[in-house]
Design a protein around this motif. Structure first.
Motif, short mmCIF file in Angstrom:
data_model
loop_
_atom_site.label_atom_id
_atom_site.label_comp_id
_atom_site.label_asym_id
_atom_site.label_seq_id
_atom_site.Cartn_x
_atom_site.Cartn_y
_atom_site.Cartn_z
N ASP A 251 65.00 -0.36 -18.14
CA ASP A 251 64.76 1.09 -18.19
C ASP A 251 65.98 1.83 -18.73
OD1 ASP A 251 62.23 0.77 -17.19
OD2 ASP A 251 62.73 1.36 -15.13
N ALA A 252 67.18 1.42 -18.29
CA ALA A 252 68.40 2.08 -18.76
C ALA A 252 68.55 1.90 -20.27
CB ALA A 252 69.62 1.50 -18.04
N PHE A 253 68.31 0.69 -20.75
CA PHE A 253 68.36 0.43 -22.19
C PHE A 253 67.29 1.24 -22.93
CE2 PHE A 253 66.21 -1.98 -25.59
CZ PHE A 253 67.23 -2.05 -26.53
N GLY A 254 66.07 1.19 -22.41
CA GLY A 254 64.97 1.90 -23.07
C GLY A 254 65.20 3.39 -23.12
N HIS A 255 65.66 3.97 -22.01
CA HIS A 255 65.91 5.42 -21.98
C HIS A 255 67.00 5.81 -22.98
CE1 HIS A 255 64.37 5.50 -17.55
NE2 HIS A 255 63.41 5.34 -18.43
N GLN A 256 68.05 4.98 -23.08
CA GLN A 256 69.12 5.29 -24.02
C GLN A 256 68.61 5.24 -25.45
OE1 GLN A 256 72.88 3.23 -23.43
NE2 GLN A 256 73.35 3.32 -25.63
N ARG A 257 67.86 4.21 -25.79
CA ARG A 257 67.35 4.08 -27.16
C ARG A 257 66.34 5.17 -27.49
NH1 ARG A 257 71.46 1.61 -27.86
NH2 ARG A 257 71.61 -0.58 -28.52
N LEU A 258 65.57 5.61 -26.50
CA LEU A 258 64.63 6.71 -26.75
C LEU A 258 65.39 8.02 -27.02
CD1 LEU A 258 61.89 5.99 -24.05
CD2 LEU A 258 61.59 5.88 -26.54
N ARG A 259 66.46 8.26 -26.24
CA ARG A 259 67.26 9.47 -26.47
C ARG A 259 67.92 9.43 -27.86
NH1 ARG A 259 68.78 8.46 -21.05
NH2 ARG A 259 70.74 7.48 -21.76
N GLU A 260 68.30 8.23 -28.28
CA GLU A 260 68.93 8.08 -29.60
C GLU A 260 67.92 8.15 -30.73
OE1 GLU A 260 72.48 5.06 -27.98
OE2 GLU A 260 70.72 4.27 -29.04
N GLY A 261 66.63 8.04 -30.38
CA GLY A 261 65.59 8.07 -31.40
C GLY A 261 65.44 6.77 -32.18
N LYS A 262 66.00 5.69 -31.66
CA LYS A 262 65.95 4.42 -32.38
C LYS A 262 64.56 3.80 -32.31
CE LYS A 262 68.39 0.06 -33.06
NZ LYS A 262 69.60 -0.72 -32.75
N TYR A 263 63.89 3.97 -31.15
CA TYR A 263 62.53 3.43 -30.99
C TYR A 263 61.60 4.53 -30.51
CZ TYR A 263 65.22 -0.94 -30.88
OH TYR A 263 66.08 -1.96 -31.18
N THR A 264 60.31 4.30 -30.70
CA THR A 264 59.31 5.24 -30.21
C THR A 264 58.90 4.83 -28.79
OG1 THR A 264 57.40 3.94 -30.97
CG2 THR A 264 58.43 5.47 -32.56
N PRO A 265 58.30 5.77 -28.02
CA PRO A 265 57.81 5.41 -26.69
C PRO A 265 56.83 4.24 -26.73
CG PRO A 265 57.85 7.78 -26.91
CD PRO A 265 58.17 7.22 -28.27
N GLY A 266 56.01 4.18 -27.77
CA GLY A 266 55.05 3.09 -27.89
C GLY A 266 55.72 1.73 -28.03
N GLN A 267 56.87 1.71 -28.71
CA GLN A 267 57.59 0.44 -28.86
C GLN A 267 58.25 0.00 -27.57
OE1 GLN A 267 59.91 1.98 -32.31
NE2 GLN A 267 59.45 0.00 -33.28
#
Length: 307
Positions: A251-267
């Protein structure tokens, strides 16, 4: 002939009652917690490690509950508590006590057995005498509040001195201001009342009990937070901790990457691609301080997991 059978049956019942103990024997506790293969206390209860209990404090209730649910343990959570210090979490090993509405003949039997076993004082103090460091006193007092207060600040001090923990009562306490002054002590209760305990009796110590929606065994691990309490079978504690810690890292990794815009929520919310998995491993290498477990533990866990 029928009368003879009846006499034999009554005699057998009396023998069973006469041999009843206040607490289960170590052998009986081992039998009901047979899934646990590790160290045990002298009384037979599973003795989960202090290290895992410390790590458990950081686990979210939903994560622990989710792991247990996936293992088929759907009845290990109870909510809707009055918490003495809501912002403080508590973990520990379970010591159980069962209380019943007063019935004089059974109460006499229990008190006589307690006296024969060398127990002193009132029966509601007996569970306190068996506590060890890291134990949490868990009692089912059937939700009784008025005249159902199991402890006040005197017994609260005794509990903390023996266990360095607190209590979880499906019932009530008195002297709540005094209890609140015991540094380090915490309580999850169903109510408070200034009355003292009346028309209640001890049914047993370190026996299986029901706490609301949950079935609780002696030696279970406890995760208590302001949102509720999860009772974790000892043999599942390590799995609960590792799974929950891994989910928190994801979750920590996913939240960071979502804030950075690197991945979409679907990914992030679906099965990760090999590219995201590789990125996650690099993120772990770059953030070793975020790991609550050793990297060796994590690598072994990920090896056995399908992500």
């Amino acid at each position: 002939m029928k009368r003879t059978y009846l006499i034999l049956a009554l005699s057998f019942l009396c023998m069973k009652m006469h041999s009843q103990q206040v607490t289960l024997t170590p052998e009986q506790i081992k039998a009901i917690t047979s899934e646990w293969k590790g160290e045990r206390s002298a009384d037979g209860r599973p003795h989960v490690s202090d290290k895992l209990l410390t790590r458990l404090k950081a686990i979210r209730l939903e994560e622990a509950w989710g792991v247990l649910r996936n293992k088929g343990y759907l009845n290990q959570f109870e909510g809707d508590w009055m918490v003495l210090h809501p912002d403080s979490a508590m973990t520990g090993r379970v010591v159980t006590a069962q209380y019943w509405p007063m019935r004089p003949d059974v109460d006499k039997l229990i008190k006589d057995k307690g006296k024969a076993e060398g127990r002193i004082g009132a029966p509601n103090s007996w569970p306190i005498d068996v506590l060890q460091k890291g134990d949490i006193y868990i009692a089912d007092s059937y939700g009784k509040v008025v005249d159902g207060t199991l402890i006040g600040d005197n017994l609260g001090n005794a509990i903390y001195a023996r266990s360095a923990r607190g209590v979880i009562f499906y019932g009530a306490v008195r002297d709540i201001e005094g209890l609140g002054e015991i540094k380090g002590f915490n309580a999850w209760i169903k109510g408070y009342d200034p009355s003292f305990i009346q028309q209640m009796m001890l049914g047993g110590i370190n026996v299986p009990i029901r706490i609301g929606r949950a079935t609780v065994l002696p030696g279970d691990a406890v995760l208590a937070k302001k949102g509720g309490v999860v009772f974790i079978p000892a043999h599942l504690l390590e799995e609960v901790v590792l799974n929950s810690e891994f989910i928190a890292l994801r979750d920590a990794f996913g939240h960071q990457r979502l804030r950075e815009g690197k991945y979409t929520p679907g990914q992030i919310d679906t099965q990760w691609t090999d590219e995201i998995k590789k990125d996650f491993l690099k993120w772990l290498d770059a953030n070793p301080a975020k790991l609550p477990m050793s990297r060796q533990e994590l690598d072994q866990f990920m090896k056995d997991r399908t992500w």
